[in-house]
Design an enzyme around this catalytic site. Sequence first.
Site, PDB file in Angstrom:
ATOM      1  N   TRP A 167      80.425  91.750  13.162  1.00  0.00           N
ATOM      2  CA  TRP A 167      81.078  91.945  11.927  1.00  0.00           C
ATOM      3  C   TRP A 167      80.137  92.899  11.439  1.00  0.00           C
ATOM      4  O   TRP A 167      78.977  92.674  11.167  1.00  0.00           O
ATOM      5  CB  TRP A 167      81.351  90.928  11.098  1.00  0.00           C
ATOM      6  CG  TRP A 167      82.135  89.922  10.994  1.00  0.00           C
ATOM      7  CD1 TRP A 167      83.182  89.398  10.074  1.00  0.00           C
ATOM      8  CD2 TRP A 167      82.552  88.738  12.128  1.00  0.00           C
ATOM      9  NE1 TRP A 167      84.002  88.422  10.338  1.00  0.00           N
ATOM     10  CE2 TRP A 167      83.630  88.066  11.654  1.00  0.00           C
ATOM     11  CE3 TRP A 167      81.865  88.681  13.296  1.00  0.00           C
ATOM     12  CZ2 TRP A 167      84.093  86.917  12.625  1.00  0.00           C
ATOM     13  CZ3 TRP A 167      82.344  87.590  14.374  1.00  0.00           C
ATOM     14  CH2 TRP A 167      83.509  86.685  13.843  1.00  0.00           C
ATOM     15  N   TYR A 169      79.671  95.426   8.351  1.00  0.00           N
ATOM     16  CA  TYR A 169      80.278  95.559   6.814  1.00  0.00           C
ATOM     17  C   TYR A 169      79.285  96.399   5.998  1.00  0.00           C
ATOM     18  O   TYR A 169      78.402  95.626   5.638  1.00  0.00           O
ATOM     19  CB  TYR A 169      80.699  94.307   6.027  1.00  0.00           C
ATOM     20  CG  TYR A 169      81.918  93.642   6.913  1.00  0.00           C
ATOM     21  CD1 TYR A 169      82.724  94.121   7.876  1.00  0.00           C
ATOM     22  CD2 TYR A 169      82.162  92.304   6.296  1.00  0.00           C
ATOM     23  CE1 TYR A 169      83.735  93.504   8.228  1.00  0.00           C
ATOM     24  CE2 TYR A 169      83.244  91.489   6.821  1.00  0.00           C
ATOM     25  CZ  TYR A 169      84.034  92.182   7.945  1.00  0.00           C
ATOM     26  OH  TYR A 169      85.256  91.437   8.256  1.00  0.00           O
ATOM     27  N   ILE A 201      83.638  94.668  18.253  1.00  0.00           N
ATOM     28  CA  ILE A 201      83.300  95.143  16.985  1.00  0.00           C
ATOM     29  C   ILE A 201      84.393  94.662  15.929  1.00  0.00           C
ATOM     30  O   ILE A 201      85.551  95.186  16.151  1.00  0.00           O
ATOM     31  CB  ILE A 201      83.111  96.630  16.925  1.00  0.00           C
ATOM     32  CG1 ILE A 201      81.907  97.075  18.115  1.00  0.00           C
ATOM     33  CG2 ILE A 201      82.611  97.146  15.642  1.00  0.00           C
ATOM     34  CD1 ILE A 201      82.094  98.472  18.429  1.00  0.00           C
ATOM     35  N   LYS A 202      83.911  94.227  14.855  1.00  0.00           N
ATOM     36  CA  LYS A 202      84.905  93.985  13.791  1.00  0.00           C
ATOM     37  C   LYS A 202      84.531  94.852  12.720  1.00  0.00           C
ATOM     38  O   LYS A 202      83.385  94.603  12.034  1.00  0.00           O
ATOM     39  CB  LYS A 202      84.779  92.592  13.307  1.00  0.00           C
ATOM     40  CG  LYS A 202      85.661  92.145  12.334  1.00  0.00           C
ATOM     41  CD  LYS A 202      85.865  90.799  11.663  1.00  0.00           C
ATOM     42  CE  LYS A 202      86.525  90.571  10.548  1.00  0.00           C
ATOM     43  NZ  LYS A 202      86.271  89.260   9.764  1.00  0.00           N
ATOM     44  N   THR A 203      85.313  95.517  12.104  1.00  0.00           N
ATOM     45  CA  THR A 203      85.184  96.674  10.843  1.00  0.00           C
ATOM     46  C   THR A 203      86.291  96.553   9.909  1.00  0.00           C
ATOM     47  O   THR A 203      87.296  95.931  10.338  1.00  0.00           O
ATOM     48  CB  THR A 203      84.970  97.912  11.342  1.00  0.00           C
ATOM     49  OG1 THR A 203      86.126  98.473  12.085  1.00  0.00           O
ATOM     50  CG2 THR A 203      83.601  98.262  12.235  1.00  0.00           C
TER      51      THR A 203
END
Length: 302
Positions: A167, A169, A201-203
């Site tokens: 994540w 951020y 990938i977490k955006t």
Amino acid sequence: MTPIVKAILDKYEGTSPAVKANLARILMQGHLGGTGKLVILPVDQGFEHGPARSFAVNPAAYDPHYHYQLAIDAGLSAYAAPLGMLEAGADSFAGQIPTILKVNSSNSWATSIDQAVTASVGDALRLGCAAIGFTIYPGSDQIFEQMEEIRALREEAEAAGLATVIWSYPRGGNLSKDGELALDVGAYAAHMAALLGAHIIKTKLPTDHIEQKEAKPLYKDGDFASQAARVRHMVQASFAGRRINVFSGGATKGEDAVFQDARDIRDGGGQGSIIGRNTFQRPREEALAMLARIIRIYKGEE
């Protein structure tokens, strides 16, 4: 395995067959299995916001079994949660859906922009997880420590055959509030996660704001007015699409906005959504209907 999934896995050069097998578990699961698209249910909000703010609007969601069952019945790709949430249903739901153990967490009272490591790779193995998940805050004064933590955890996970989800951020430092969602900053955050070895990938979905003074000339001739175009740039920053990039559902919003986000992610070449509060804070049948429509959107059926 479908040709689409094989083509995705072929991009992960230098990655062990065991990690690729766990990525395949996620990519082949549920109603989107084999399409190259993902919808993941994340339920780490109890740590981040507290139980009442997370679950009081839908009291059934206080029960960890509720989230396992929601993810399974909706035909999702995976379920991500902290240690206690996964442990509370690990036996009852073993083998029914790939799980991602969130190994660091924060809380809403903290004044520093940081997260504590709250679980281990050993826990993920014991619970039969496909991957570990870890949050970094590019911009935070703690980012260098976070980078060192995920370097060590990612190395251990790779050796154990588990995939790594980061994540990413942006928050803190010299970033303005608008800058946290700026296109240039979001692309930088996605790229940073890829550089740290993230398999997924977490955006967040970015706005068309450009934050960095040095970056503005590089974006001035681009057309990023549409959200789909901004997603396309986020995918470009994720090693030109060689790494899976899924997008956060964010705060609770209206259904039309959720569906439009899914269309824009699909049209921009993103791999899918990781959507929590916008589903589990709704009544179960309403959440299932919403997730079914999101899946149809990613399949190109509407």
